[in-house]
Design an enzyme around this catalytic site. Structure first.
Site, mmCIF file in Angstrom:
data_model
loop_
_atom_site.group_PDB
_atom_site.id
_atom_site.type_symbol
_atom_site.label_atom_id
_atom_site.label_comp_id
_atom_site.label_asym_id
_atom_site.label_seq_id
_atom_site.Cartn_x
_atom_site.Cartn_y
_atom_site.Cartn_z
ATOM 1 N N CYS A 109 -0.322 3.525 11.607
ATOM 2 C CA CYS A 109 0.031 4.359 10.449
ATOM 3 C C CYS A 109 -0.378 5.822 10.623
ATOM 4 O O CYS A 109 -0.031 6.666 9.793
ATOM 5 C CB CYS A 109 -0.583 3.784 9.179
ATOM 6 S SG CYS A 109 0.110 2.170 8.788
ATOM 7 N N HIS A 131 -1.155 8.872 3.551
ATOM 8 C CA HIS A 131 -0.451 7.656 3.951
ATOM 9 C C HIS A 131 -0.378 6.677 2.773
ATOM 10 O O HIS A 131 -1.369 6.442 2.086
ATOM 11 C CB HIS A 131 -1.166 7.005 5.136
ATOM 12 C CG HIS A 131 -0.510 5.736 5.535
ATOM 13 N ND1 HIS A 131 0.803 5.692 5.917
ATOM 14 C CD2 HIS A 131 -0.964 4.454 5.581
ATOM 15 C CE1 HIS A 131 1.134 4.444 6.198
ATOM 16 N NE2 HIS A 131 0.080 3.673 5.994
ATOM 17 N N ASN A 187 4.721 0.464 2.175
ATOM 18 C CA ASN A 187 4.117 1.116 3.345
ATOM 19 C C ASN A 187 5.142 1.133 4.474
ATOM 20 O O ASN A 187 5.456 0.087 5.042
ATOM 21 C CB ASN A 187 2.858 0.325 3.751
ATOM 22 C CG ASN A 187 2.140 0.925 4.944
ATOM 23 O OD1 ASN A 187 2.648 1.848 5.588
ATOM 24 N ND2 ASN A 187 0.967 0.396 5.243
HETATM 25 O O1 UT7 Z 1 -1.255 0.906 6.590
HETATM 26 C C1 UT7 Z 1 -2.249 0.426 7.417
HETATM 27 C C2 UT7 Z 1 -3.483 0.219 6.695
HETATM 28 N N1 UT7 Z 1 -3.374 -0.887 5.792
HETATM 29 C C3 UT7 Z 1 -3.993 -0.825 4.635
HETATM 30 O O2 UT7 Z 1 -4.556 0.184 4.332
HETATM 31 C C4 UT7 Z 1 -4.036 -2.053 3.775
HETATM 32 C C5 UT7 Z 1 -5.430 -2.245 3.275
HETATM 33 N N2 UT7 Z 1 -5.616 -3.410 2.448
HETATM 34 C C6 UT7 Z 1 -5.084 -3.533 1.219
HETATM 35 O O3 UT7 Z 1 -4.347 -2.678 0.764
HETATM 36 C C7 UT7 Z 1 -5.500 -4.715 0.389
HETATM 37 O O4 UT7 Z 1 -6.581 -5.369 0.994
HETATM 38 C C8 UT7 Z 1 -4.369 -5.746 0.136
HETATM 39 C C9 UT7 Z 1 -3.301 -5.141 -0.758
HETATM 40 C C10 UT7 Z 1 -3.765 -6.170 1.469
HETATM 41 C C11 UT7 Z 1 -4.944 -6.965 -0.575
HETATM 42 O O5 UT7 Z 1 -5.547 -6.561 -1.797
HETATM 43 P P1 UT7 Z 1 -7.033 -7.036 -2.139
HETATM 44 O O6 UT7 Z 1 -7.352 -6.484 -3.462
HETATM 45 O O7 UT7 Z 1 -7.921 -6.659 -0.993
HETATM 46 O O8 UT7 Z 1 -6.857 -8.577 -2.263
HETATM 47 P P2 UT7 Z 1 -7.642 -9.721 -1.471
HETATM 48 O O9 UT7 Z 1 -7.186 -9.797 -0.074
HETATM 49 O O10 UT7 Z 1 -9.109 -9.552 -1.751
HETATM 50 O O11 UT7 Z 1 -7.154 -11.011 -2.228
HETATM 51 C C12 UT7 Z 1 -7.536 -11.284 -3.589
HETATM 52 C C13 UT7 Z 1 -6.910 -12.596 -4.010
HETATM 53 C C14 UT7 Z 1 -7.144 -13.731 -3.006
HETATM 54 O O12 UT7 Z 1 -7.311 -14.912 -3.739
HETATM 55 P P3 UT7 Z 1 -8.781 -15.514 -4.018
HETATM 56 O O13 UT7 Z 1 -9.373 -15.742 -2.662
HETATM 57 O O14 UT7 Z 1 -9.489 -14.457 -4.800
HETATM 58 O O15 UT7 Z 1 -8.486 -16.756 -4.786
HETATM 59 C C15 UT7 Z 1 -5.854 -13.795 -2.227
HETATM 60 O O16 UT7 Z 1 -5.607 -15.080 -1.696
HETATM 61 O O17 UT7 Z 1 -5.490 -12.448 -4.104
HETATM 62 C C16 UT7 Z 1 -4.845 -13.441 -3.274
HETATM 63 N N3 UT7 Z 1 -3.618 -12.858 -2.735
HETATM 64 C C17 UT7 Z 1 -2.464 -12.814 -3.417
HETATM 65 N N4 UT7 Z 1 -2.121 -13.219 -4.634
HETATM 66 C C18 UT7 Z 1 -0.871 -12.993 -5.035
HETATM 67 C C19 UT7 Z 1 -3.441 -12.280 -1.508
HETATM 68 N N5 UT7 Z 1 -2.168 -11.849 -1.398
HETATM 69 C C20 UT7 Z 1 -1.554 -12.156 -2.551
HETATM 70 C C21 UT7 Z 1 -0.248 -11.956 -3.032
HETATM 71 N N6 UT7 Z 1 0.058 -12.386 -4.277
HETATM 72 N N7 UT7 Z 1 0.697 -11.343 -2.308
#
Ligand code: UT7
Length: 331
Positions: free
Chosen positions: A116, A256, A286
């Site tokens: 990115c 970004h 993204n």
């Molecule tokens: O461009 C390159 C760089 N990339 C980035 O900068 C991305 C960086 N990361 C992020 O933006 C975030 O970490 C994400 C958007 C990918 C995820 O958001 P988060 O707030 O970190 O969520 P999480 O991974 O902590 O997941 C929270 C919960 C989990 O469930 P439990 O374990 O709390 O029961 C996940 O299983 O949300 C669940 N989850 C979803 N639920 C509904 C993960 N993906 C989804 C989904 N829909 N698509």
């Protein structure tokens, strides 16, 4: 003679027509519009559906948009750099094909891959070439067909990415406008947090790599988020300090678009008002290498000659950085 600086003198863009909304993703994986929008800021993304078309198609269209709008003679372009993580083919460089297709027959061309941050690093390269006096017209394109490397059964990645392309032209400037300063960083600690594991020399393609879906993007979202929030904010704050810029001096933040919460953290560290923070993640998701030039294209009409722009990125690798640039024209 005045010092030569490297200014952006034209912008172009292309996004495919097909829209993939959060509602449609609800039918594909276990997710929902509310979760996606509140966690990322994304409502929809564009997808290049035609399986016969690769990243070059979007890159050519973005470059052509720039050439038409700015009335450039493509034969005068010296160099075409294409930032991408999704080249048409692993070898030969997609940039070379793009240059030929747009009529940049006197240019040399190559691809640049830094996830990115590819476009940001490309801005540094293009600016250095211009400042040196070696080249006069450099076309920098950022383009990615992310849909070709995303697993649409993996809800942790398929909700984030979209397809698109953008292009800018760098030319010499003698009024002190254009590129001013940069802080660029990378850290191999991120190698396994955001990757396509297979298809390279370490893990060549095999039936096993295909069966285990290792040709798709895999991301440890939480880890990437943690590093992105602190590192992108750090370099953005540092570049302001280094150049004696207060929040009043900064006109626009061009960050970004990976997650609106990451951009928000950077903006708040810079103490910037919301209207200076450019966002289009809601419509495109993204788009990896295309994000920065798509922002420039979407908001070009609001920029005034002399405006101070701060660019900031964070991406896989890890790669990140910030660039301070003075806008060079009124549209
Ligand atoms: O461009 C390159 C760089 N990339 C980035 O900068 C991305 C960086 N990361 C992020 O933006 C975030 O970490 C994400 C958007 C990918 C995820 O958001 P988060 O707030 O970190 O969520 P999480 O991974 O902590 O997941 C929270 C919960 C989990 O469930 P439990 O374990 O709390 O029961 C996940 O299983 O949300 C669940 N989850 C979803 N639920 C509904 C993960 N993906 C989804 C989904 N829909 N698509």
């Amino acid at each position: 003679m005045n010092k030569i600086t490297a200014a952006i003198t034209a912008v172009g863009a292309y996004v495919p027509n097909d829209v993939l909304s959060n509602k449609e993703l609800e039918k594909m994986v276990d997710t929902n519009d509310e979760w996606i929008f509140s966690r990322t800021g994304i409502k929809e993304r564009r997808i290049l559906k035609d399986p016969t078309l690769g990243t070059s198609f979007m890159a050519i269209n973005a470059a052509q948009d720039l050439i038409d709008k700015a009335n450039i003679n493509p034969e005068e372009i010296d160099l075409v750099i294409l930032a991408t993580v999704s080249p048409d083919m692993p070898v030969a460089a997609t940039a070379v094909y793009v240059a030929t297709q747009i009529g940049a027959v006197n240019a040399f061309a190559y691809d640049l891959q830094a996830a990115c941050s590819g476009f940001l690093y490309g801005m540094s390269t293009a600016s250095a070439y211009i400042e040196s006096g070696r080249y006069k017209k450099i076309l920098l394109i950022g383009a990615d067909k992310m849909s070709s490397i995303i697993d649409y059964t993996d809800r942790t990645t398929c909700i984030i990415f979209g397809d698109g392309a953008g292009a800018v032209l760098f030319e010499p400037n003698t009024e002190g406008l254009g590129f001013q300063d940069e802080i660029l960083r990378s850290d191999g600690i991120g190698r396994h947090s955001l990757k396509i594991e297979a298809g390279g020399s370490l893990m060549p393609p095999s039936e096993e790599t295909v069966a285990s879906k290792r040709h798709f993007v895999q991301q440890d979202g939480k880890t990437v988020f943690k590093y992105a929030v602190s590192n992108m904010a750090d370099v953005s704050e540092q570049i302001m300090k280094k150049n004696n810029l207060t929040n009043d001096d900064v006109n626009w933040l061009i960050a970004h678009q990976a997650n609106k919460r990451i951009v928000g953290a950077t903006a708040s560290r810079m103490n910037l008002e919301e209207e200076k923070v450019l966002m289009n993640i809601e419509r495109y998701g993204n788009t990896t290498s295309a994000t920065l030039p798509l922002l420039l294209s979407d908001f070009e009409k609001q920029f005034k000659k002399g405006d101070n722009l701060i660019f900031a990125t964070f991406g896989g690798g890890f790669t990140w950085g910030s660039i301070y640039l003075k806008w060079a024209y009124n549209s």
